[in-house]
Write a protein that holds these residues in place. Structure first.
Motif, PDB file in Angstrom:
ATOM      1  N   VAL A 334     -33.932  -6.146   8.864  1.00 58.70           N
ATOM      2  CA  VAL A 334     -32.749  -6.570   9.706  1.00 58.70           C
ATOM      3  C   VAL A 334     -33.420  -7.348  10.945  1.00 58.70           C
ATOM      4  CG1 VAL A 334     -30.783  -5.879  10.878  1.00 58.70           C
ATOM      5  CG2 VAL A 334     -31.267  -4.718   8.800  1.00 58.70           C
ATOM      6  N   ASP A 335     -32.808  -8.579  10.968  1.00 55.59           N
ATOM      7  CA  ASP A 335     -33.499  -9.380  12.125  1.00 55.59           C
ATOM      8  C   ASP A 335     -32.862  -8.644  13.626  1.00 55.59           C
ATOM      9  OD1 ASP A 335     -30.924 -10.392  12.519  1.00 55.59           O
ATOM     10  OD2 ASP A 335     -31.417 -12.375  11.616  1.00 55.59           O
ATOM     11  N   SER A 336     -33.301  -9.381  14.566  1.00 61.76           N
ATOM     12  CA  SER A 336     -32.907  -8.765  15.925  1.00 61.76           C
ATOM     13  C   SER A 336     -31.273  -9.121  16.176  1.00 61.76           C
ATOM     14  CB  SER A 336     -33.735  -9.750  16.988  1.00 61.76           C
ATOM     15  OG  SER A 336     -33.590 -10.951  16.734  1.00 61.76           O
ATOM     16  N   SER A 383     -35.746  -1.126  20.702  1.00 66.19           N
ATOM     17  CA  SER A 383     -36.419  -1.173  21.942  1.00 66.19           C
ATOM     18  C   SER A 383     -37.799  -0.801  21.466  1.00 66.19           C
ATOM     19  CB  SER A 383     -35.923   0.226  22.823  1.00 66.19           C
ATOM     20  OG  SER A 383     -36.223   1.451  22.106  1.00 66.19           O
ATOM     21  N   GLY A 384     -38.243  -1.168  20.308  1.00 66.26           N
ATOM     22  CA  GLY A 384     -39.615  -0.929  19.981  1.00 66.26           C
ATOM     23  C   GLY A 384     -40.150   0.497  19.398  1.00 66.26           C
ATOM     24  N   GLU A 385     -39.176   1.346  19.361  1.00 70.37           N
ATOM     25  CA  GLU A 385     -39.498   2.667  18.866  1.00 70.37           C
ATOM     26  C   GLU A 385     -39.455   2.977  17.516  1.00 70.37           C
ATOM     27  OE1 GLU A 385     -37.987   7.463  19.856  1.00 70.37           O
ATOM     28  OE2 GLU A 385     -37.225   5.712  20.839  1.00 70.37           O
ATOM     29  N   THR A 386     -40.245   3.649  16.851  1.00 71.74           N
ATOM     30  CA  THR A 386     -40.076   3.903  15.423  1.00 71.74           C
ATOM     31  C   THR A 386     -39.135   5.254  15.155  1.00 71.74           C
ATOM     32  OG1 THR A 386     -42.120   3.165  14.785  1.00 71.74           O
ATOM     33  CG2 THR A 386     -41.387   4.703  13.257  1.00 71.74           C
ATOM     34  N   VAL A 387     -38.318   5.277  14.459  1.00 70.79           N
ATOM     35  CA  VAL A 387     -37.231   6.125  14.508  1.00 70.79           C
ATOM     36  C   VAL A 387     -37.152   6.868  13.199  1.00 70.79           C
ATOM     37  CG1 VAL A 387     -34.764   6.828  14.943  1.00 70.79           C
ATOM     38  CG2 VAL A 387     -35.792   4.750  16.314  1.00 70.79           C
ATOM     39  N   HIS A 388     -37.062   8.247  13.020  1.00 68.96           N
ATOM     40  CA  HIS A 388     -36.553   8.924  11.764  1.00 68.96           C
ATOM     41  C   HIS A 388     -35.493   9.985  12.295  1.00 68.96           C
ATOM     42  CE1 HIS A 388     -40.766   7.923  10.539  1.00 68.96           C
ATOM     43  NE2 HIS A 388     -41.205   8.254  11.922  1.00 68.96           N
ATOM     44  N   PHE A 389     -34.683   9.979  11.112  1.00 69.83           N
ATOM     45  CA  PHE A 389     -33.367  10.813  11.198  1.00 69.83           C
ATOM     46  C   PHE A 389     -32.853  10.998   9.876  1.00 69.83           C
ATOM     47  CE2 PHE A 389     -31.957   6.518  11.510  1.00 69.83           C
ATOM     48  CZ  PHE A 389     -30.626   6.474  10.777  1.00 69.83           C
ATOM     49  N   ASP A 410     -40.476  -4.584  13.907  1.00 67.77           N
ATOM     50  CA  ASP A 410     -41.181  -5.537  13.389  1.00 67.77           C
ATOM     51  C   ASP A 410     -41.598  -6.387  14.694  1.00 67.77           C
ATOM     52  OD1 ASP A 410     -42.658  -7.700  12.248  1.00 67.77           O
ATOM     53  OD2 ASP A 410     -40.901  -8.584  11.574  1.00 67.77           O
ATOM     54  N   LYS A 411     -42.763  -6.258  15.404  1.00 71.27           N
ATOM     55  CA  LYS A 411     -43.019  -6.761  16.578  1.00 71.27           C
ATOM     56  C   LYS A 411     -44.041  -8.158  16.563  1.00 71.27           C
ATOM     57  CE  LYS A 411     -42.998  -2.263  19.130  1.00 71.27           C
ATOM     58  NZ  LYS A 411     -43.911  -1.394  19.707  1.00 71.27           N
ATOM     59  N   THR A 412     -43.714  -9.000  17.481  1.00 73.49           N
ATOM     60  CA  THR A 412     -44.731 -10.160  17.569  1.00 73.49           C
ATOM     61  C   THR A 412     -45.902  -9.854  18.458  1.00 73.49           C
ATOM     62  OG1 THR A 412     -43.491 -10.658  19.772  1.00 73.49           O
ATOM     63  CG2 THR A 412     -42.567 -11.646  17.564  1.00 73.49           C
ATOM     64  N   PRO A 413     -46.853 -10.719  18.422  1.00 75.51           N
ATOM     65  CA  PRO A 413     -48.101 -10.524  19.022  1.00 75.51           C
ATOM     66  C   PRO A 413     -48.086 -10.213  20.435  1.00 75.51           C
ATOM     67  CG  PRO A 413     -48.204 -12.280  17.453  1.00 75.51           C
ATOM     68  CD  PRO A 413     -47.044 -11.832  17.314  1.00 75.51           C
ATOM     69  N   GLU A 415     -45.536  -8.350  21.675  1.00 77.70           N
ATOM     70  CA  GLU A 415     -44.535  -7.278  21.899  1.00 77.70           C
ATOM     71  C   GLU A 415     -43.274  -7.576  21.839  1.00 77.70           C
ATOM     72  OE1 GLU A 415     -45.883  -4.008  21.703  1.00 77.70           O
ATOM     73  OE2 GLU A 415     -47.601  -4.992  21.344  1.00 77.70           O
ATOM     74  N   GLY A 416     -42.877  -8.679  21.682  1.00 76.18           N
ATOM     75  CA  GLY A 416     -41.452  -9.219  21.347  1.00 76.18           C
ATOM     76  C   GLY A 416     -41.108  -8.515  19.963  1.00 76.18           C
ATOM     77  N   LEU A 417     -39.783  -8.567  19.718  1.00 74.81           N
ATOM     78  CA  LEU A 417     -38.977  -7.986  18.700  1.00 74.81           C
ATOM     79  C   LEU A 417     -38.412  -8.991  17.693  1.00 74.81           C
ATOM     80  CD1 LEU A 417     -39.073  -5.086  17.294  1.00 74.81           C
ATOM     81  CD2 LEU A 417     -36.330  -5.098  18.117  1.00 74.81           C
ATOM     82  N   LYS A 418     -38.826  -9.137  16.458  1.00 77.53           N
ATOM     83  CA  LYS A 418     -38.245 -10.052  15.402  1.00 77.53           C
ATOM     84  C   LYS A 418     -37.075  -9.556  14.772  1.00 77.53           C
ATOM     85  CE  LYS A 418     -42.137 -10.942  13.390  1.00 77.53           C
ATOM     86  NZ  LYS A 418     -43.277 -11.839  12.635  1.00 77.53           N
ATOM     87  N   GLY A 419     -37.210  -7.937  14.592  1.00 73.65           N
ATOM     88  CA  GLY A 419     -36.342  -7.264  13.784  1.00 73.65           C
ATOM     89  C   GLY A 419     -36.836  -5.785  13.351  1.00 73.65           C
ATOM     90  N   PHE A 420     -36.235  -5.203  12.511  1.00 71.99           N
ATOM     91  CA  PHE A 420     -36.836  -4.026  11.844  1.00 71.99           C
ATOM     92  C   PHE A 420     -36.674  -3.944  10.548  1.00 71.99           C
ATOM     93  CE2 PHE A 420     -32.293  -3.244  13.147  1.00 71.99           C
ATOM     94  CZ  PHE A 420     -31.822  -2.306  12.063  1.00 71.99           C
ATOM     95  N   PHE A 421     -37.460  -2.981  10.039  1.00 70.33           N
ATOM     96  CA  PHE A 421     -37.330  -2.671   8.756  1.00 70.33           C
ATOM     97  C   PHE A 421     -36.703  -1.168   8.277  1.00 70.33           C
ATOM     98  CE2 PHE A 421     -41.519  -4.836   8.948  1.00 70.33           C
ATOM     99  CZ  PHE A 421     -41.314  -5.978   7.887  1.00 70.33           C
ATOM    100  N   ALA A 422     -35.734  -1.241   7.561  1.00 70.99           N
ATOM    101  CA  ALA A 422     -35.070   0.174   7.315  1.00 70.99           C
ATOM    102  C   ALA A 422     -35.468   0.764   5.923  1.00 70.99           C
ATOM    103  CB  ALA A 422     -33.502  -0.259   7.143  1.00 70.99           C
TER     104      ALA A 422
END
Length: 742
Positions: A334-336, A383-389, A410-413, A415-422
């Motif tokens: 999922v993108d930002s 916000s850049g945190e890996t989440v488990h639930f 999914d961070k850029t070099p 520390e920006g955020l491109k999206g996340f893996f689910a």
């Protein structure tokens, strides 16, 4: 001859030249011809021969004067070596050239030779001897050390002097200071060397051609085309390096470029190696103008590896999709902007086909209730945190499912955020099974409260044992058999007898309470788990006299516990390992996370991965370790050679390519080298699984349990599958690392 010398004006001509003139003109006879005069000095005659001689001599004098002036202008120092007098004479006009008095500095030949550089002395001496013997002219370039300590490079010309009979008289020579010329030549040579070194060290091919013929190629170009020596390529037509299907295009561009047209200078084409192999190449071409005409210059980059890498990348992407589609988990990216950019097939089965989800927002796909349930977790991952639930999620079809979810940013070099893996695992069935097992356990606990348990009593002094009928049935005794602790010892499973006997004796002597679990081996070979508890009776003096206790067959309970434990461990380990395979960026990270999950999630005491080395000792190097190590792995000194330290589970698994199990580290002879350290760390059993691809074993996964005989057939199969997944993931990680390097 001295009279003749004085007659000519003394200093206008050297004595040696006068001597040569006398020899040439046969002057001794001239004095007798037509009034020329006599050798005593009477030479005023005007005979025809006398006039002729005087004319010749004056010409020589004039020529010598001109020679001196020319030599001075050319920077030449004229010298003469008289072999008869062993004397070295210099023309005085040469002194200013070296700012020294040459005649006094080098009065004889030996002094001159000793002033030369040591490496030049023998060579110059040999040259002098050769000139005197053979006559003619000679030339040498030497280094001479001047009195002020400086050194000069000099060029020396030699001419042998002989009399009419061919007898050597000496050598006439000239010296020229060529120091600056040598320095300039050395500087030019060094510049040329650097330029050639630069061209030769280029990682890409450099070639030159004139009139369609190759005139230069650096080593990279030779290697690219399959030639060993430049001579094999030079002079060949340029078209021989171009694949037949591309020759017309390349030659057309070359001709138009040479004619001054504007044509592409950089393009991809195909080359052909000497062995006929056609390969892709990047060609950057230009025209250089040289004094002897224009030259086509080409810079060649072999694109073979890049093309392979691009193909491998496409294949890898396809493999990645195959892998994600084969996993029993929902995987999405999922993108930002919270829009789906990728989903695997399992996700499609839950929510719909790819074309219906890709580009849609998460809140458009999920139900309002489902979106509100996951929104706090989405905010955390953004916000850049890996989440488990874990959560119960309602779905559009009205059903509700339990899922175990991980969100990875999914961070850029920067520390920006491109999206996340689910990553989501459907744990609905597990939840239902856990609830069912919990209900069964409640019923079992109630049944145990009202169940009749086997009773027993032991007289410590006589060692006689009394068992109830139910106890006999539980322990496998017949009513006719005698009963004693010694007989009971034989009923205990061989792998646990010593431990049971020690617990019994400790309880009988009052050292500790008797509360022990052990296994008994029935007459039919059936293994049952027994729970035994007892109280100690003492006499009035406090001395132990008897033990009263109960025994209970807890085999079914143990099996249920094991099944529940295995079930939970199985799902959780698979889930965690799947996460590691998806999110690990490096092989090292993946191996460490695998070992960590095996220990923390699987409940094992230690796990580590070793790499099989092909060195002389066939060592096994640790690559990742987790759990109760305390130096155990470092000090294990494992090998996969057929030696005592290679016959343990790790070495055996690598050699045989099959799992190797130590069911009891306390008694298995194969574990002797590590027994004490293993017992100290609480290890009970060990299982090792080979790692590799297509039968090529390259490492081993070792798992240590605190329990004896912890690995049954189902568990071994599970762990073997896990090891196969790890092998595949290592292979995939290394392939990706190779592509990244390319």
């Amino acid at each position: 001859m001295q009279s003749l010398y004085n007659w000519l004006g003394g200093g206008n001509i050297s004595a040696s030249n006068v001597g040569r003139l006398v020899d040439y003109l046969d002057v001794d006879r001239l004095w007798l011809v037509e009034g020329v005069g006599s050798p005593t000095g009477e030479h005023e005659g005007d005979g025809v021969y006398g006039e002729h001689a005087r004319s010749l001599i004056k010409n020589v004098v004039s020529n010598e004067i001109r020679l001196k002036l020319a030599s001075k202008a050319a920077g030449l120092a004229i010298w003469e070596y008289d072999i008869l007098r062993n004397r070295l004479s210099w023309v005085s006009e040469s002194n200013p050239l070296y700012e020294i008095d040459l005649a006094s500095t080098y009065p004889d030949l030996d002094v001159f030779i000793n002033a030369l550089a040591e490496s030049d002395r023998e060579r110059f001496s040999t040259r002098l001897k050769l000139q005197l013997a053979q006559g003619g002219h000679g030339f040498e370039e030497l280094t001479i050390n001047l009195p002020d300590g400086s050194a000069r490079n000099i060029a020396v010309w030699l001419t042998a002097n002989k009399d009419a009979t061919g007898r050597p008289l000496g050598i006439t020579g000239a010296i020229q200071d060529i120091t600056e010329r040598v320095k300039n030549q050395e500087a030019l040579s060094e510049s040329e060397r650097r330029l050639r070194s630069l061209v030769e060290s280029c990682p890409f091919g450099v070639g030159m051609a004139r009139n369609g013929k190759v005139i230069f190629a650096n080593q990279a170009c030779l290697d690219m085309l399959g030639f060993k020596n430049p001579s094999e390529l030079y002079g060949r037509p340029l078209t021989e390096a171009i694949a037949p299907g591309s020759r017309d295009e390349v030659m057309d561009l070359s001709s138009r470029r040479l004619a001054g047209e504007s044509v592409p200078s950089s393009y991809e084409t195909e080359g052909i190696r000497r062995d006929g192999e056609i390969f892709p190449v990047q060609l950057d071409a230009t025209i250089l103008q040289f004094p002897d005409g224009p030259v086509n210059v080409g810079f060649f980059t072999d694109l073979t590896e890049r093309k392979r890498a691009e193909s491998a990348l496409r294949e890898s992407e396809e493999q990645l999709r195959l892998i994600t589609n084969s996993l029993p988990a929902l995987i999405a990216y999922v993108d930002s902007e919270l829009q789906y950019q990728f989903i695997n097939e399992e996700y499609e089965r839950w929510y719909g086909p790819d074309h219906a989800l890709k580009g849609k927002r998460v809140d458009e796909v999920m139900t309002p209730e489902g979106y509100q349930a996951v929104l706090p977790h989405i905010q955390r991952v953004l916000s850049g945190e890996t989440v488990h639930f874990d959560s119960a999620i309602p779905y559009p079809d009205g059903s509700s499912r339990y899922v175990q979810v991980t969100y990875v940013p999914d961070k850029t070099p920067d520390e920006g955020l491109k999206g996340f893996f689910a990553l989501a695992n459907d744990i609905t069935e597990r939840k239902k099974m856990e609830q069912a097992i919990s209900a069964k356990e409640a019923q079992l606990r109630k049944a145990q409260e009202i169940a009749l348990l086997g009773k027993w009593q032991v007289d410590i002094n006589s060692r006689q044992c009394i068992l109830s009928d139910s106890a006999k049935q539980i322990l496998g005794f017949s009513n006719s058999e005698e009963h004693s602790p010694d007989i009971m010892y034989n009923l205990v499973h061989p792998e646990g007898r010593d431990r049971w006997a020690q617990a019994f004796e400790n309880a009988a002597t009052g050292l500790e309470d008797y509360d022990v679990n052990y296994r008994v081996l029935g007459h039919d070979g059936d293994v049952r788990h027994i729970l035994a508890r007892a109280d100690l009776a003492r006499d009035d003096d406090g001395k132990p006299v008897s033990m009263f206790g109960i025994v209970q067959d807890v085999t079914e309970q143990k099996n249920r516990e094991n099944r529940l434990r295995d079930l939970n461990r199985t799902y959780e380990m698979l889930s965690q390992c799947n996460k590691s395979m998806i999110r690990a960026l490096t092989e090292e990270q993946m191996l460490n996370e695998f070992c960590h999950h095996i220990v923390e999630t699987g409940g094992y005491r230690m796990a580590w991965v070793g790499c099989a080395q092909n060195d002389e000792n066939k060592t096994i190097n640790p690559m990742a370790v987790a759990g109760i190590d305390a130096g155990f792995v470092k000090n294990a000194m494992l090998t996969w050679a057929d030696t005592p330290r290679g016959r343990g589970p790790g070495g055996t698994a690598i050699r045989t390519g099959t799992p190797a199990i130590i069911r009891d580290v306390h008694s298995d002879p194969a574990f002797e080298p590590w027994r004490n350290d293993a017992i100290e760390r609480g290890f009970g059993s060990v299982c090792a699984f080979p790692l590799g691809e297509n039968g090529d074993v390259c490492g081993v996964l070792l798992i240590y349990s605190k329990d004896v005989d912890a690995f049954d057939s189902e568990e071994v199969q599970l762990l073997e599958n896990l090891a196969e997944d790890l092998s595949y993931s290592v292979h995939a990680q290394r392939a990706r690392a190779d592509r990244d390097k390319a």
